[in-house]
Scaffold this motif. Structure first.
Motif, PDB file in Angstrom:
ATOM      1  N   ALA A  21      46.277  37.008  35.812  1.00  0.00           N
ATOM      2  CA  ALA A  21      46.221  37.726  34.420  1.00  0.00           C
ATOM      3  C   ALA A  21      45.677  39.265  34.547  1.00  0.00           C
ATOM      4  O   ALA A  21      46.006  40.024  33.907  1.00  0.00           O
ATOM      5  CB  ALA A  21      45.205  36.749  33.791  1.00  0.00           C
ATOM      6  N   MET A  22      44.672  39.445  35.525  1.00  0.00           N
ATOM      7  CA  MET A  22      44.373  40.688  35.685  1.00  0.00           C
ATOM      8  C   MET A  22      45.223  41.687  36.157  1.00  0.00           C
ATOM      9  O   MET A  22      45.368  42.846  35.713  1.00  0.00           O
ATOM     10  CB  MET A  22      43.001  40.781  36.510  1.00  0.00           C
ATOM     11  N   ALA A  23      45.839  41.090  37.174  1.00  0.00           N
ATOM     12  CA  ALA A  23      46.909  41.977  37.738  1.00  0.00           C
ATOM     13  C   ALA A  23      48.138  42.335  36.579  1.00  0.00           C
ATOM     14  O   ALA A  23      48.702  43.257  36.575  1.00  0.00           O
ATOM     15  CB  ALA A  23      47.726  41.086  38.879  1.00  0.00           C
ATOM     16  N   ALA A  24      48.421  41.293  35.727  1.00  0.00           N
ATOM     17  CA  ALA A  24      49.575  41.729  34.763  1.00  0.00           C
ATOM     18  C   ALA A  24      48.754  42.704  33.643  1.00  0.00           C
ATOM     19  O   ALA A  24      49.547  43.458  33.291  1.00  0.00           O
ATOM     20  CB  ALA A  24      50.100  40.243  33.968  1.00  0.00           C
ATOM     21  N   LEU A  25      47.560  42.402  33.344  1.00  0.00           N
ATOM     22  CA  LEU A  25      47.052  43.368  32.522  1.00  0.00           C
ATOM     23  C   LEU A  25      46.943  44.602  33.115  1.00  0.00           C
ATOM     24  O   LEU A  25      47.309  45.656  32.427  1.00  0.00           O
ATOM     25  CB  LEU A  25      45.530  42.805  32.129  1.00  0.00           C
ATOM     26  N   TYR A  26      46.577  44.862  34.249  1.00  0.00           N
ATOM     27  CA  TYR A  26      46.388  46.070  34.892  1.00  0.00           C
ATOM     28  C   TYR A  26      47.999  46.911  34.956  1.00  0.00           C
ATOM     29  O   TYR A  26      48.097  48.057  34.726  1.00  0.00           O
ATOM     30  CB  TYR A  26      45.963  46.130  36.370  1.00  0.00           C
ATOM     31  N   GLY A  27      49.077  46.066  35.320  1.00  0.00           N
ATOM     32  CA  GLY A  27      50.293  46.558  35.462  1.00  0.00           C
ATOM     33  C   GLY A  27      50.781  47.232  33.859  1.00  0.00           C
ATOM     34  O   GLY A  27      51.313  48.174  33.849  1.00  0.00           O
ATOM     35  N   TRP A  28      50.409  46.079  32.964  1.00  0.00           N
ATOM     36  CA  TRP A  28      50.757  46.784  31.537  1.00  0.00           C
ATOM     37  C   TRP A  28      50.112  47.926  31.067  1.00  0.00           C
ATOM     38  O   TRP A  28      50.820  48.836  30.504  1.00  0.00           O
ATOM     39  CB  TRP A  28      50.445  45.638  30.507  1.00  0.00           C
TER      40      TRP A  28
END
Length: 399
Positions: A21-28
């Motif tokens: 989830a954190m990786a997805a948020l950072y990517g977004w």
């Protein structure tokens, strides 16, 4: 103990979910702060959330622009542009734009790279294309199966896994040995099929367009003027069916694995190559190849029969391989330098290797040639290259 184990698994899943989830948020967030600007002379890209990166790409130095749409991006209707620029070690990317916006920007950049004025470039649009060939799914699957690179490794794997388990009784070691082999099998079979599925070659004013991919769709353009060499590959089990694969070396690279077409019959391969080398008779080029002298068997037993060399008015030709036969064609205009080499044993056998270097930082070698012929070829090829460059077509886009 069982409850503790279940609790441990639960914590692992929670931690893994949190990291994803954190990786997805950072990517977004990184995508949200990405900006680009097209000026009269360059494309400027600014990316990065914690670590800022700015790229200034000169429009007149652009080699190729590919449109890539991974599976999730296709579902969301977005795409990314991969740009190859002269003097840049890595491809620069602009991700992710709306699919329509990405295609419009790509068309504008190609128009600007071709010399169209900044005022007219945005309205130039994507040049229309005419489909030349589409690879049938069944043909592709059969061709990959006949290569044998995937299923040929299953037998060693079936022997290796029990042997590793018997010798180590360690599941971890057995898995670590098996996984790379399984990955190789996947890439050469299912992975290759997914990547090359629906391979389509079309012709437009800006070059040959390549579209392919089942899960991830890729769109690339090959400017014919920047093709430095062409390889016609005929694996052993393909020859009876009259199939071949065509590979390219392009100045600046760009498209998937250097492929023009993963499999096609010889007539279609010749027709597609004719779009890149219009003045070259492919049958005459291959027919010009002369095998290595019989005495070459003392240098390379058995396999020497696979080597050969030929030349026509337009191309230098080198042949290699007996099981998988490869003819490499280098247009005379693309030859940068020519040299000959031979070791002590080859000197005694009066044999020489002819090396031809082209503009894609590649070298084509015609092995085990007669020394007298090789020396004469060294001088003759220099003259052919000079003449070829005088009459060569322009390398710019849309010209």
């Amino acid at each position: 103990m069982r409850a503790a184990a279940e609790l441990g698994v639960a914590w692992v899943l929670v931690i893994l979910g949190t990291v994803l989830a954190m990786a997805a948020l950072y990517g977004w967030l990184s995508w949200r702060v990405t900006r680009y600007l097209v000026t009269d002379t360059e494309l400027r890209i600014r990316t990065g959330l914690l670590f800022r990166r700015s790229a200034h790409l000169r429009l007149d130095r652009i080699q190729s622009i590919d449109v890539t749409r991974p599976l999730l991006a296709r579902a969301l209707g977005v795409a990314k542009l991969k740009m190859d620029v002269v003097g840049s070690g890595d491809n620069d990317e602009l991700a992710f734009l709306g699919e329509a916006e990405a295609r419009k920007l790509r068309a504008e950049l190609l128009a600007r790279a071709a010399g169209i004025s900044p005022e007219a470039a945005p309205e130039a649009g994507e040049a229309p294309a005419t489909e030349l060939y589409r690879v049938d799914g069944r043909t592709l699957a059969t061709a990959l199966a006949l290569l044998g690179t995937g299923w040929g490794m299953l037998l060693p794997l079936a022997f290796l896994i029990p042997f590793m388990w018997w010798g180590t009784t360690s599941v971890f070691i057995t898995i670590m040995v098996a996984v790379p082999i399984l990955a190789t099998i996947w890439r050469s079979t299912v992975g290759a099929f997914l990547t090359q599925y629906g391979w389509t070659v079309a012709e437009s004013a800006d070059g040959l367009r390549l579209d392919h991919g089942l899960l991830q769709r890729d769109h690339a353009t090959v400017p014919p003027g920047r093709v430095q060499s062409v390889r016609i590959v005929e694996p052993l089990l393909w020859r009876r069916r009259g199939w071949a694969r065509v590979e390219l070396e392009v100045a600046g690279g760009g498209h998937e694995a250097g492929l023009l077409v993963p499999v096609a019959d010889r007539a279609m391969c010749a027709a597609l190559i004719g779009r890149i080398l219009p003045d070259t008779d492919i049958d005459a080029a291959i027919g010009s190849v002369r095998p290595s002298p019989a005495r070459a068997r003392w240098a390379v037993p058995i396999w020497h029969k696979g080597y050969g060399h030929g030349v026509t008015d337009t191309v230098f030709v080198a042949r290699r391989g007996r099981l998988s036969r490869t003819h490499t064609l280098v247009p005379h205009a693309k030859v940068q330098s020519t040299r000959i080499t031979r070791g002590p044993w080859m000197h005694r056998l009066r044999l020489t290797d002819i090396h031809v270097e082209h503009g894609a930082n590649g070298t084509v070698v015609a092995r085990l040639q007669d020394s007298e012929r090789a020396v004469a070829e060294l001088t003759a090829q220099a003259d052919r290259s000079r003449l070829g460059r005088r009459t060569a077509r322009p390398e710019r886009w849309l010209t």
